[in-house]
Enzyme design. Sequence first.
Site, PDB file in Angstrom:
ATOM      1  N   THR A  46     -42.550   0.659 111.545  1.00  0.00           N
ATOM      2  CA  THR A  46     -43.896   0.526 110.991  1.00  0.00           C
ATOM      3  C   THR A  46     -44.030   1.439 109.773  1.00  0.00           C
ATOM      4  OG1 THR A  46     -44.740   2.144 112.566  1.00  0.00           O
ATOM      5  CG2 THR A  46     -44.930  -0.181 113.176  1.00  0.00           C
ATOM      6  N   THR A  48     -46.064   4.012 108.161  1.00  0.00           N
ATOM      7  CA  THR A  48     -46.074   5.484 108.103  1.00  0.00           C
ATOM      8  C   THR A  48     -44.923   6.075 108.907  1.00  0.00           C
ATOM      9  OG1 THR A  48     -48.461   5.494 107.771  1.00  0.00           O
ATOM     10  CG2 THR A  48     -47.470   7.548 108.523  1.00  0.00           C
ATOM     11  N   CYS A  49     -44.616   5.466 110.020  1.00  0.00           N
ATOM     12  CA  CYS A  49     -43.529   5.963 110.868  1.00  0.00           C
ATOM     13  C   CYS A  49     -42.194   5.930 110.118  1.00  0.00           C
ATOM     14  CB  CYS A  49     -43.433   5.126 112.141  1.00  0.00           C
ATOM     15  SG  CYS A  49     -44.970   5.055 113.090  1.00  0.00           S
ATOM     16  N   SER A  50     -41.964   4.853 109.373  1.00  0.00           N
ATOM     17  CA  SER A  50     -40.695   4.677 108.665  1.00  0.00           C
ATOM     18  C   SER A  50     -40.637   5.382 107.319  1.00  0.00           C
ATOM     19  CB  SER A  50     -40.422   3.183 108.444  1.00  0.00           C
ATOM     20  OG  SER A  50     -40.153   2.551 109.663  1.00  0.00           O
ATOM     21  N   LEU A  54     -40.551   9.702 110.624  1.00  0.00           N
ATOM     22  CA  LEU A  54     -39.131   9.826 110.970  1.00  0.00           C
ATOM     23  C   LEU A  54     -38.347  10.519 109.850  1.00  0.00           C
ATOM     24  CD1 LEU A  54     -36.702   9.399 112.828  1.00  0.00           C
ATOM     25  CD2 LEU A  54     -36.598   7.034 112.019  1.00  0.00           C
TER      26      LEU A  54
END
Length: 160
Positions: A46, A48-50, A54
């Site tokens: 997703t 923001t996560c990517s 992370l």
Amino acid sequence: MTVKVGDKVPSVTLRYIGPEGVQQVSSDEFFAGKKVALFGVPGAFTRTCSQRHLPSYVTNAAALKAKGVDTIACIAVNDQFVMDAWGKSAGAEGKIVMLGDGSGEFAHAIGLELDRVKESMGIRTQRYSMLVDNGVIKVLNIEQPGVYEVSSAEAMLKAL
């Protein structure tokens, strides 16, 4: 009820892909006898996560370990196969253990479920980070929905 600093991490089964394939380990065993920087994200691959979350831990993995963190782990309500593929695509191999919480058991146990049903994403986990020392939560940073401010690797480094 949401966990808090001083609580023991709830006992659930965690899954990840190791050199021998799918690995299952109890959270009691995973967190025993070491300092673990754990961060939870709403979903693998997703935005923001990517793009931010992370990568902040991949970039700062050596600095976190230099400050006494034994293991860095990422968890999401995705299966261990998706988490493994995401970790590989982000250069996390050898730096971050990518834990799959496919049924949301860990998210539920720590009280950080996030209802994204209206967005067609189902039940996820809120964005957070925690430092766990020998199974006990020492630092807990929970983001407000839609926000990315306190759960980054940089924030964890400041807390160490």
